[in-house]
Design a protein around this motif. Structure first.
Motif, PDB file in Angstrom:
ATOM      1  N   SER A 187       0.817  -1.216   0.000  1.00 52.74           N
ATOM      2  CA  SER A 187       0.000   0.000   0.000  1.00 52.74           C
ATOM      3  C   SER A 187       0.853   1.270   0.000  1.00 52.74           C
ATOM      4  O   SER A 187       0.356   2.340  -0.301  1.00 52.74           O
ATOM      5  CB  SER A 187      -0.949  -0.002   1.203  1.00 52.74           C
ATOM      6  OG  SER A 187      -0.226  -0.044   2.403  1.00 52.74           O
ATOM      7  N   ARG A 188       2.112   1.163   0.378  1.00 59.58           N
ATOM      8  CA  ARG A 188       2.994   2.353   0.378  1.00 59.58           C
ATOM      9  C   ARG A 188       4.447   1.918   0.458  1.00 59.58           C
ATOM     10  O   ARG A 188       4.735   0.721   0.511  1.00 59.58           O
ATOM     11  CB  ARG A 188       2.658   3.300   1.530  1.00 59.58           C
ATOM     12  CG  ARG A 188       2.598   2.650   2.896  1.00 59.58           C
ATOM     13  CD  ARG A 188       1.707   3.459   3.851  1.00 59.58           C
ATOM     14  NE  ARG A 188       1.213   2.603   4.920  1.00 59.58           N
ATOM     15  CZ  ARG A 188       1.667   2.605   6.166  1.00 59.58           C
ATOM     16  NH1 ARG A 188       2.630   3.436   6.504  1.00 59.58           N
ATOM     17  NH2 ARG A 188       1.169   1.806   7.067  1.00 59.58           N
ATOM     18  N   GLY A 189       5.325   2.902   0.478  1.00 61.99           N
ATOM     19  CA  GLY A 189       6.744   2.646   0.728  1.00 61.99           C
ATOM     20  C   GLY A 189       7.387   1.678  -0.260  1.00 61.99           C
ATOM     21  O   GLY A 189       7.104   1.708  -1.468  1.00 61.99           O
ATOM     22  N   ILE A 190       8.254   0.835   0.266  1.00 61.42           N
ATOM     23  CA  ILE A 190       9.057  -0.062  -0.572  1.00 61.42           C
ATOM     24  C   ILE A 190       8.159  -1.026  -1.346  1.00 61.42           C
ATOM     25  O   ILE A 190       8.386  -1.307  -2.531  1.00 61.42           O
ATOM     26  CB  ILE A 190      10.079  -0.819   0.314  1.00 61.42           C
ATOM     27  CG1 ILE A 190      11.086   0.182   0.916  1.00 61.42           C
ATOM     28  CG2 ILE A 190      10.800  -1.901  -0.476  1.00 61.42           C
ATOM     29  CD1 ILE A 190      12.018  -0.404   1.972  1.00 61.42           C
ATOM     30  N   GLY A 191       7.107  -1.539  -0.708  1.00 63.72           N
ATOM     31  CA  GLY A 191       6.202  -2.485  -1.377  1.00 63.72           C
ATOM     32  C   GLY A 191       5.522  -1.855  -2.579  1.00 63.72           C
ATOM     33  O   GLY A 191       5.400  -2.479  -3.643  1.00 63.72           O
ATOM     34  N   ALA A 192       5.075  -0.609  -2.448  1.00 67.90           N
ATOM     35  CA  ALA A 192       4.440   0.082  -3.574  1.00 67.90           C
ATOM     36  C   ALA A 192       5.442   0.248  -4.715  1.00 67.90           C
ATOM     37  O   ALA A 192       5.092   0.121  -5.894  1.00 67.90           O
ATOM     38  CB  ALA A 192       3.906   1.433  -3.119  1.00 67.90           C
ATOM     39  N   ASP A 193       6.706   0.505  -4.372  1.00 62.38           N
ATOM     40  CA  ASP A 193       7.705   0.668  -5.436  1.00 62.38           C
ATOM     41  C   ASP A 193       8.102  -0.666  -6.062  1.00 62.38           C
ATOM     42  O   ASP A 193       8.430  -0.709  -7.257  1.00 62.38           O
ATOM     43  CB  ASP A 193       8.917   1.447  -4.913  1.00 62.38           C
ATOM     44  CG  ASP A 193       8.604   2.940  -4.857  1.00 62.38           C
ATOM     45  OD1 ASP A 193       8.043   3.459  -5.842  1.00 62.38           O
ATOM     46  OD2 ASP A 193       8.879   3.581  -3.821  1.00 62.38           O
ATOM     47  N   TYR A 194       8.068  -1.756  -5.294  1.00 61.18           N
ATOM     48  CA  TYR A 194       8.225  -3.083  -5.931  1.00 61.18           C
ATOM     49  C   TYR A 194       7.115  -3.267  -6.970  1.00 61.18           C
ATOM     50  O   TYR A 194       7.354  -3.722  -8.094  1.00 61.18           O
ATOM     51  CB  TYR A 194       8.102  -4.212  -4.891  1.00 61.18           C
ATOM     52  CG  TYR A 194       9.406  -4.678  -4.281  1.00 61.18           C
ATOM     53  CD1 TYR A 194      10.404  -5.284  -5.048  1.00 61.18           C
ATOM     54  CD2 TYR A 194       9.626  -4.558  -2.909  1.00 61.18           C
ATOM     55  CE1 TYR A 194      11.584  -5.739  -4.469  1.00 61.18           C
ATOM     56  CE2 TYR A 194      10.807  -5.008  -2.321  1.00 61.18           C
ATOM     57  CZ  TYR A 194      11.783  -5.594  -3.107  1.00 61.18           C
ATOM     58  OH  TYR A 194      12.953  -6.044  -2.543  1.00 61.18           O
ATOM     59  N   ALA A 195       5.877  -2.918  -6.590  1.00 62.18           N
ATOM     60  CA  ALA A 195       4.742  -3.112  -7.496  1.00 62.18           C
ATOM     61  C   ALA A 195       4.928  -2.300  -8.773  1.00 62.18           C
ATOM     62  O   ALA A 195       4.751  -2.820  -9.886  1.00 62.18           O
ATOM     63  CB  ALA A 195       3.449  -2.721  -6.782  1.00 62.18           C
ATOM     64  N   ARG A 196       5.308  -1.031  -8.632  1.00 62.39           N
ATOM     65  CA  ARG A 196       5.507  -0.175  -9.820  1.00 62.39           C
ATOM     66  C   ARG A 196       6.610  -0.759 -10.720  1.00 62.39           C
ATOM     67  O   ARG A 196       6.451  -0.839 -11.938  1.00 62.39           O
ATOM     68  CB  ARG A 196       5.906   1.238  -9.396  1.00 62.39           C
ATOM     69  CG  ARG A 196       4.804   2.005  -8.673  1.00 62.39           C
ATOM     70  CD  ARG A 196       5.229   3.441  -8.378  1.00 62.39           C
ATOM     71  NE  ARG A 196       4.184   4.164  -7.691  1.00 62.39           N
ATOM     72  CZ  ARG A 196       4.151   4.386  -6.365  1.00 62.39           C
ATOM     73  NH1 ARG A 196       5.142   3.972  -5.590  1.00 62.39           N
ATOM     74  NH2 ARG A 196       3.135   5.042  -5.820  1.00 62.39           N
ATOM     75  N   ALA A 197       7.713  -1.178 -10.106  1.00 63.05           N
ATOM     76  CA  ALA A 197       8.849  -1.671 -10.893  1.00 63.05           C
ATOM     77  C   ALA A 197       8.488  -2.993 -11.586  1.00 63.05           C
ATOM     78  O   ALA A 197       8.860  -3.221 -12.741  1.00 63.05           O
ATOM     79  CB  ALA A 197      10.065  -1.868  -9.993  1.00 63.05           C
TER      80      ALA A 197
END
Ligand SMILES: NC(=O)c1ccc[n+]([C@@H]2O[C@H](COP(=O)([O-])OP(=O)(O)OC[C@H]3O[C@@H](n4cnc5c(N)ncnc54)[C@H](OP(=O)(O)O)[C@@H]3O)[C@@H](O)[C@H]2O)c1
Length: 259
Positions: A13-23
């Motif tokens: 939902s935010r932070g590092i996990g959200a950026d894993y999802a985007r990448a």
């Protein structure tokens, strides 16, 4: 059933996990995004659908609950028969004297960082071994390299994840399944606010997209334990070369909360 690879990301939902999802979306992965905050998950899913031609589903789970790993597995299975990548990223810190930490928060952390991750790996891994393909990333921390007072149980759970990932990576090496312990240092997310710490690492902070880029770069051929910033590599070495007692005392003096 899609033909694109499928990734499950917890704490998305935010932070590092959200950026894993985007990448991962940019790399063509279909996604299952998991956390407790549905509105944040839905917002991110909308953003990703607008930016990449992948399918994005969300599942709301409190992963600190006893049946969480099973529910996560069922949510993933409902979408696809197998996951190509499982990222166990959901987590939080607690800063302060251990004897003053609320028991409920300690129990929540142990279940989130240890029980649910171990059980999730147990559920997702057999199919990866069977297919001789797949990867698991357990998001640990540089805090797992050293005995870290005032984040005592946090650092201990992250040390557990590093040890767990290293041993497991050897077990599955012959089946071509990859296991990584991703070890970020201080990263610019909401983590510090939740933990009650100040981001005052003497080595500075890293951005969340940079953490993710280092982790994903290493997943094919990199080491099992990935320090995403040079300071993590330094702490890993200190953790092995400097006597543990000296290290524990120096770290405690540095991180001790002001009274
Ligand atoms: N930021 C750093 O400096 C740093 C350094 C080293 C390691 N890490 C590790 O990186 C990982 C991600 O942290 P972050 O920095 O991205 O922090 P963050 O921005 O606070 O994000 C934490 C994520 O975990 C989810 N989460 C927390 N408790 C949960 C629960 N009970 N069930 C399901 N999801 C839960 C949150 O979602 P909801 O609130 O929506 O549930 C959120 O998506 C953690 O494992 C953390 O230990 C962070």
């Amino acid at each position: 059933m899609g033909t694109r690879p499928f990734a499950v990301v917890t704490g998305a939902s935010r932070g590092i996990g959200a950026d894993y999802a985007r990448a991962l979306a940019a790399k063509g992965y279909d996604l299952l995004l998991v956390a407790r905050d549905r509105s944040r998950l839905d917002r991110l899913a909308g953003e990703i659908r607008g930016a990449a031609s992948v399918s994005v589903d969300v599942a709301v789970h409190d992963l600190s609950q006893p049946e969480a790993a099973h529910q996560l597995f069922v949510s993933a299975r409902t979408l696809r028969p197998a996951a190509d990548l499982l990222i166990n990223n959901a987590g939080f810190g607690l800063y302060g004297p251990f004897a003053e930490q609320p028991m409920l928060r300690i129990q929540e952390m142990l279940r989130l960082h240890v029980n649910t991750i171990v059980e999730s790996v147990r559920l997702f891994l057999p199919d990866m071994i069977e297919r001789r393909s797949g990867a698991i990333i357990n998001v640990a921390s540089v805090a797992g390299f050293i005995p870290l007072a005032y984040m005592t149980e946090y650092a201990a759970t992250k040390a557990f994840l590093i040890a767990f990932s290293q041993a497991l990576a050897e077990e599955v090496r012959a089946s071509d399944v990859r296991v990584q312990a991703c070890c970020p240092g201080s990263t610019e997310t909401d983590f510090h606010q939740t933990a009650g710490t100040h981001p005052r690492s003497p080595f500075g902070s890293q951005s969340s997209p940079d953490v993710v880029a280092a982790s994903l770069r290493a997943i094919e051929r990199g080491p099992t334990v990935v320090a995403t910033h040079w300071s993590g590599t330094l702490m890993d070495r200190l953790g092995r070369w400097v006597p543990r007692g000296l290290l524990a005392r120096s770290a405690a003096a540095w991180i001790k909360p002001p009274r």
